[in-house]
Design a protein around this motif. Structure first.
Motif, PDB file in Angstrom:
ATOM      1  N   GLY A 112     -11.156  96.832  -8.247  1.00 59.66           N
ATOM      2  CA  GLY A 112     -10.587  95.379  -8.676  1.00 59.66           C
ATOM      3  C   GLY A 112     -11.749  94.522  -9.641  1.00 59.66           C
ATOM      4  O   GLY A 112     -12.956  94.935  -9.624  1.00 59.66           O
ATOM      5  N   GLU A 116     -10.427  89.273  -8.463  1.00 60.16           N
ATOM      6  CA  GLU A 116      -9.687  89.990  -7.593  1.00 60.16           C
ATOM      7  C   GLU A 116     -10.228  90.018  -6.164  1.00 60.16           C
ATOM      8  O   GLU A 116      -9.852  89.736  -5.233  1.00 60.16           O
ATOM      9  CB  GLU A 116      -9.014  91.377  -7.963  1.00 60.16           C
ATOM     10  CG  GLU A 116      -8.134  91.167  -9.216  1.00 60.16           C
ATOM     11  CD  GLU A 116      -7.451  92.314  -9.775  1.00 60.16           C
ATOM     12  OE1 GLU A 116      -6.444  92.552  -9.504  1.00 60.16           O
ATOM     13  OE2 GLU A 116      -8.503  93.295  -9.879  1.00 60.16           O
ATOM     14  N   SER A 256      -4.300  84.970  -7.261  1.00 58.06           N
ATOM     15  CA  SER A 256      -3.956  86.291  -6.605  1.00 58.06           C
ATOM     16  C   SER A 256      -2.499  86.834  -6.709  1.00 58.06           C
ATOM     17  O   SER A 256      -2.226  87.965  -6.556  1.00 58.06           O
ATOM     18  CB  SER A 256      -4.476  86.465  -5.021  1.00 58.06           C
ATOM     19  OG  SER A 256      -3.543  85.429  -4.512  1.00 58.06           O
ATOM     20  N   ARG A 291      -4.224  90.222 -16.372  1.00 59.52           N
ATOM     21  CA  ARG A 291      -3.076  90.801 -15.585  1.00 59.52           C
ATOM     22  C   ARG A 291      -1.991  91.624 -16.615  1.00 59.52           C
ATOM     23  O   ARG A 291      -1.605  92.682 -16.207  1.00 59.52           O
ATOM     24  CB  ARG A 291      -2.218  89.870 -14.641  1.00 59.52           C
ATOM     25  CG  ARG A 291      -3.266  89.475 -13.567  1.00 59.52           C
ATOM     26  CD  ARG A 291      -3.776  90.504 -12.590  1.00 59.52           C
ATOM     27  NE  ARG A 291      -4.899  91.143 -12.972  1.00 59.52           N
ATOM     28  CZ  ARG A 291      -6.364  90.790 -13.080  1.00 59.52           C
ATOM     29  NH1 ARG A 291      -6.584  89.447 -12.634  1.00 59.52           N
ATOM     30  NH2 ARG A 291      -7.208  91.479 -13.417  1.00 59.52           N
TER      31      ARG A 291
END
Length: 342
Positions: A112, A116, A256, A291
């Motif tokens: 991650g 994250e 998140s 993302r």
């Protein structure tokens, strides 16, 4: 479907169960097929080839970590591996990190970004996070950042706890493009912040140029808003948002959940893109860009596009590494978007 009825990201308020947060600690889709064999070291920068070979041996060390080091398995227990990849933007550090995860095995690894993992601690709590990660052979942290002292101390403590449980560690960091000295300075800061682990980490310098800059630009102007709307209309998996409204929406959702916000999204259209005025808003947008890049989601940018997106004072401030990374990635996604609708 018309442009006025195109789905909007602002209509989404995803709820993410804890199990999903843990299940998503895997390399992003963008690097799903990458391995050490697909990494192409630039012969102009020998450190790239050296790093590949070193990481191949690290994968073997991870497999041996926690086993006996002497004859017939008896003797001193091997110390878990700990490597830190330090280099500029776009030199392949994430490619190398995900390749290491692939070699060790996804079931035995957790991958991650720095953000994250801090989000994971925020969602689960520190103790449960240690328990969840403590059973892995390898924890890989991409884009380790030194911008927030609180988060840095939190992650330093987490790494100490994991190392004490014989979990091998791997991390990357970014430096400013063309700034030769800053990479080493970042590495020194990182090691100083985790003094208890300093003697365990091996810093691997990865020199090179940003490959994304060879095919795209970080100063791309925007498309006319009407063109963005028309291009989105009728496309399955496409969303359309006004930039300011999306920024407001991001402020109401925990970072998140940004990954879930993009579920089933194949193209993102943004109208009225303009320079970001507040640091907190800019940092949230950076997370969204990460993302989008993880999932290879093309974007269509209206308004002023990438040009001047982060004002000069932001690019000169403490979060500049994040902003330059976002510009590099967003430029690549914008070029993909233009090619898609050309």
């Amino acid at each position: 479907m018309t442009a006025t009825t195109a789905p909007s990201l602002t209509e989404r308020r995803p709820r993410v169960p804890t199990e999903r947060l843990l299940d998503e600690l895997v390399p992003p889709q963008h690097f799903a097929r990458e391995s050490f064999d697909t990494y192409r070291p630039d012969p102009s920068y020998p450190s790239q080839a050296r790093t590949v070979e070193r990481l191949r041996s690290v994968a073997t060390e991870v497999e041996r970590a926690g086993t006996g080091g002497g004859l017939f398995g008896f003797g001193r227990k091997a110390r878990p591996a700990a490597v830190y990849l330090d280099g500029g933007f776009g030199v392949g550090k994430t490619h190398l990190l995900t390749s290491l995860v692939r070699e060790v095995g996804r079931a035995d690894s957790a991958y991650g970004t720095f953000v994250e993992f801090t989000n994971l601690v925020g969602a689960l709590g520190f103790g449960p996070t240690v328990e969840a990660l403590g059973g892995k052979r390898l924890v890989a942290i991409d884009e380790f950042e030194l911008d927030d002292p609180g988060d840095t101390v939190l992650m330093s403590r987490l790494l100490r706890e994991l190392a004490d449980r014989d979990v091998s560690l791997a991390a990357t960091s970014n430096t400013l493009p063309g700034s030769l000295g800053e990479g080493r300075f970042a590495a020194e800061d990182f090691l100083r912040e985790i003094q208890a682990l300093a003697d365990r980490f091996e810093v691997l310098r990865v020199d090179g140029e940003d490959y994304r800059h060879r095919v795209t630009t970080t100063d791309l102007g925007g498309l006319p808003d009407d063109v963005v709307r028309a291009s989105i209309a009728g496309r399955d998996g496409a969303t359309l948002d006004e930039f300011g409204a999306l920024l407001d929406h991001l402020g109401e959702i925990h970072p998140s959940r940004y990954r879930a916000l993009l579920d089933d999204v194949e193209l993102v259209g943004l109208t009225g893109v303009r320079p970001l005025g507040h640091q907190s808003t800019a940092l949230r947008f950076v997370v969204l860009v990460d993302r989008l890049y993880d999932r290879d989601v093309p974007v269509l940018l209206g308004g002023s596009g990438i040009h001047g997106l982060f004002p000069a004072e932001m690019l000169a401030g403490g979060y500049r590494k994040k902003y330059y990374r976002a510009l590099s990635r967003l430029g690549a996604l914008a070029e993909q978007g233009r090619s898609l609708v050309a």
